[in-house]
Design an enzyme around this catalytic site. Structure first.
Site, PDB file in Angstrom:
ATOM      1  N   HIS A  89       0.778  -1.205  -0.169  1.00 42.23           N
ATOM      2  CA  HIS A  89      -0.053   0.000  -0.042  1.00 42.23           C
ATOM      3  C   HIS A  89       0.924   1.272   0.117  1.00 42.23           C
ATOM      4  O   HIS A  89       2.115   1.271   0.419  1.00 42.23           O
ATOM      5  CB  HIS A  89      -0.963   0.047   1.263  1.00 42.23           C
ATOM      6  CG  HIS A  89      -1.861   1.023   1.267  1.00 42.23           C
ATOM      7  ND1 HIS A  89      -1.753   2.335   1.729  1.00 42.23           N
ATOM      8  CD2 HIS A  89      -3.327   0.855   1.129  1.00 42.23           C
ATOM      9  CE1 HIS A  89      -2.979   2.778   1.621  1.00 42.23           C
ATOM     10  NE2 HIS A  89      -3.727   2.125   1.442  1.00 42.23           N
ATOM     11  N   ASP A 135       2.741  -4.503   8.153  1.00 46.39           N
ATOM     12  CA  ASP A 135       1.555  -3.701   8.041  1.00 46.39           C
ATOM     13  C   ASP A 135       0.376  -4.625   8.094  1.00 46.39           C
ATOM     14  O   ASP A 135       0.246  -5.591   7.305  1.00 46.39           O
ATOM     15  CB  ASP A 135       1.574  -3.107   6.542  1.00 46.39           C
ATOM     16  CG  ASP A 135       0.510  -2.588   6.314  1.00 46.39           C
ATOM     17  OD1 ASP A 135      -0.771  -2.393   7.152  1.00 46.39           O
ATOM     18  OD2 ASP A 135       0.194  -1.890   5.225  1.00 46.39           O
ATOM     19  N   GLN A 189      -4.866  -5.219   7.029  1.00 53.05           N
ATOM     20  CA  GLN A 189      -5.882  -6.136   6.252  1.00 53.05           C
ATOM     21  C   GLN A 189      -5.617  -7.823   6.984  1.00 53.05           C
ATOM     22  O   GLN A 189      -6.369  -8.593   6.641  1.00 53.05           O
ATOM     23  CB  GLN A 189      -5.376  -6.407   4.754  1.00 53.05           C
ATOM     24  CG  GLN A 189      -5.532  -4.967   4.033  1.00 53.05           C
ATOM     25  CD  GLN A 189      -6.890  -4.508   4.072  1.00 53.05           C
ATOM     26  OE1 GLN A 189      -8.041  -5.717   4.213  1.00 53.05           O
ATOM     27  NE2 GLN A 189      -7.244  -3.374   3.798  1.00 53.05           N
ATOM     28  N   LYS A 198     -11.183  -0.837   9.873  1.00 48.71           N
ATOM     29  CA  LYS A 198     -11.328  -1.909   9.288  1.00 48.71           C
ATOM     30  C   LYS A 198     -11.897  -3.296   9.989  1.00 48.71           C
ATOM     31  O   LYS A 198     -11.920  -4.356   9.279  1.00 48.71           O
ATOM     32  CB  LYS A 198      -9.961  -2.001   8.486  1.00 48.71           C
ATOM     33  CG  LYS A 198      -9.705  -0.904   7.522  1.00 48.71           C
ATOM     34  CD  LYS A 198      -8.358  -1.346   6.746  1.00 48.71           C
ATOM     35  CE  LYS A 198      -7.566  -0.250   6.091  1.00 48.71           C
ATOM     36  NZ  LYS A 198      -8.440   0.031   4.835  1.00 48.71           N
ATOM     37  N   CYS A 203      -4.629   2.427  -4.042  1.00 52.41           N
ATOM     38  CA  CYS A 203      -3.502   2.954  -3.399  1.00 52.41           C
ATOM     39  C   CYS A 203      -2.384   2.060  -3.586  1.00 52.41           C
ATOM     40  O   CYS A 203      -1.733   1.831  -2.487  1.00 52.41           O
ATOM     41  CB  CYS A 203      -3.632   3.267  -1.795  1.00 52.41           C
ATOM     42  SG  CYS A 203      -4.603   4.469  -1.366  1.00 52.41           S
TER      43      CYS A 203
END
Length: 406
Positions: A121, A198, A201, A224, A361
């Site tokens: 991202h 990261d 997700q 999220k 992104c």
């Protein structure tokens, strides 16, 4: 999992869009919020809204207890060793920028290497570009396999003794790829580098144990994972955070201020300048409680089933290209031949179906895929196979519309 009972907890799902029942398939962008989270936020603002840490009055004490209680909830959720390793931020992007500013810019020198991948991202690319410019470090990319996965052999070749930082997303927001971050962390550590994950997700969709991963940093966002917007988490190993400079300065994070010098509070508060995101953190804790009540393992299994079912159904539609590996997280990124993804999303919206279209992104990944944009359907715990069917039927209508018009 009782999906219908779960859906009853999400008021926003029970509405019509353009005269059709809403089918919300944009969960990788942001998730919807259950009643328990909405009510928790309401109680904070209605009953004990106050600043934290500074006051001794009743409301201040109650707010502080709830805010710090949220920190402990997060600690248990990711299995951090101590609350000293849990920092509240505005989200994943802020956390990654904070690591780049507070850690990388202070530790890197000319010739050092930062390693990421083509699937990252923008929030996990641009901060490293900026640090590389400031320090003279070299930004390197692990190549991708044809199916959009990372080979550990390629990682071994890319990560060298000059590498100081490896920063990789756990789950791709475009490909659905689940990266081997535990193995990548081991490779990074063997070469003397730190590992940043990261988790934007992954935290909403699977059980995460930062001690088992042995990552040095792990970052994720509340919005999220059924929580409020504007709040997220930066996990860092205590030994690293202890020696890392704050990336914001001002009230709340200080210990003593003199005319020329100041000192900082202990962990984790030295990284939380100003009035913290009190309501957001309390809402995030409520979201974690909600997810834990269902079970992260159950959520992951349900989303995997939906993704596999969606891929099977999409295989019945001519002219659909699906990007990413067969084994994936709960999202499908695709294109329809001769139809722009923005047109796909627009027609689906007429049918009450919300999907994402664009570069997500991830412009370097789009170039790697040799496309300018894609459409994406992303699933969560409240989605159903009936909604997948409605989505596929909507795609068939989209394809027929553009075939007949053009």
């Amino acid at each position: 999992m009782d999906i219908q009972a779960i859906r009853e907890q999400f008021p926003i799902l029970h509405q019509q869009v353009n005269g059709k029942q809403l089918v919300y398939l944009d969960n990788a962008a942001t998730s919807q919020k259950p009643i328990s989270v909405i009510e928790t936020l309401g109680r904070y603002y209605k009953e004990y809204n106050s600043n934290v840490h500074r006051g001794v009055h009743t409301l201040g004490t109650k707010a502080t207890d709830a805010y710090e209680g949220a920190r402990e909830t997060v600690r248990k959720f990711i299995n951090a060793r101590s609350i000293r390793e849990v920092v509240f931020t505005r989200g994943t992007t802020t956390a990654l920028n904070g690591i780049a500013t507070g850690y990388a810019a202070e530790h890197l020198k000319e010739g050092d290497e930062i390693v990421i991948s083509y699937m990252e991202h923008h929030a996990n690319i641009i901060p490293w570009q900026q640090v590389a410019k400031r320090t003279g470090a070299v930004l390197k990319y692990i190549p991708l396999q044809e199916d959009g996965t990372i080979s550990l052999a390629d990682a071994e070749q890319t990560i060298t003794s000059n590498t100081k930082i490896v920063s990789i997303m756990y789950v791709s927001n475009v490909l659905g790829t689940i990266n081997p971050v535990k193995e990548l962390a081991a490779i990074a550590h063997r070469n003397g580098a730190i590992m940043i994950v990261d988790g934007a997700q992954s935290a909403p969709h699977m059980r995460v144990d930062v001690q088992d991963l042995d990552c040095d940093f792990y970052v994720f966002s509340s919005h999220k994972m059924c929580g409020p917007t504007g709040v997220g988490v930066l996990y860092g190993k205590e030994s690293i955070l202890e020696n890392m400079e704050p990336f914001e300065f001002g009230g709340e994070m200080i210990d003593f201020v003199d005319l020329q010098e100041s000192t900082w509070k202990e962990l984790p508060w030295k990284f939380e300048a100003g009035t913290p995101i009190i309501g957001g953190a309390i809402g995030l804790a409520a979201a974690i409680d909600f997810l834990e009540s269902i079970g992260l393992e159950n959520i992951e299994r349900h989303e995997h089933e939906l993704a596999q079912y969606a891929m099977e159904r999409l295989s019945e539609v001519d002219g659909v290209t699906i990007y990413g590996p067969k084994h994936r997280a709960g999202l499908i990124t695709f294109n329809i031949e001769d139809v722009h993804p923005h047109d796909v999303a627009t027609v689906l919206d007429v049918e009450g179906i919300a999907v994402r279209a664009g570069h997500h992104c991830a412009q370097p990944l789009m170039r790697w895929l040799k496309v300018s944009a894609t459409a994406r359907a992303s699933f969560y715990l409240y989605n159903t196979k009936d909604e997948v069917d409605a989505f596929v039927e909507g795609l068939v209508k989209t394809k027929e519309y553009f075939t007949n018009v053009f």
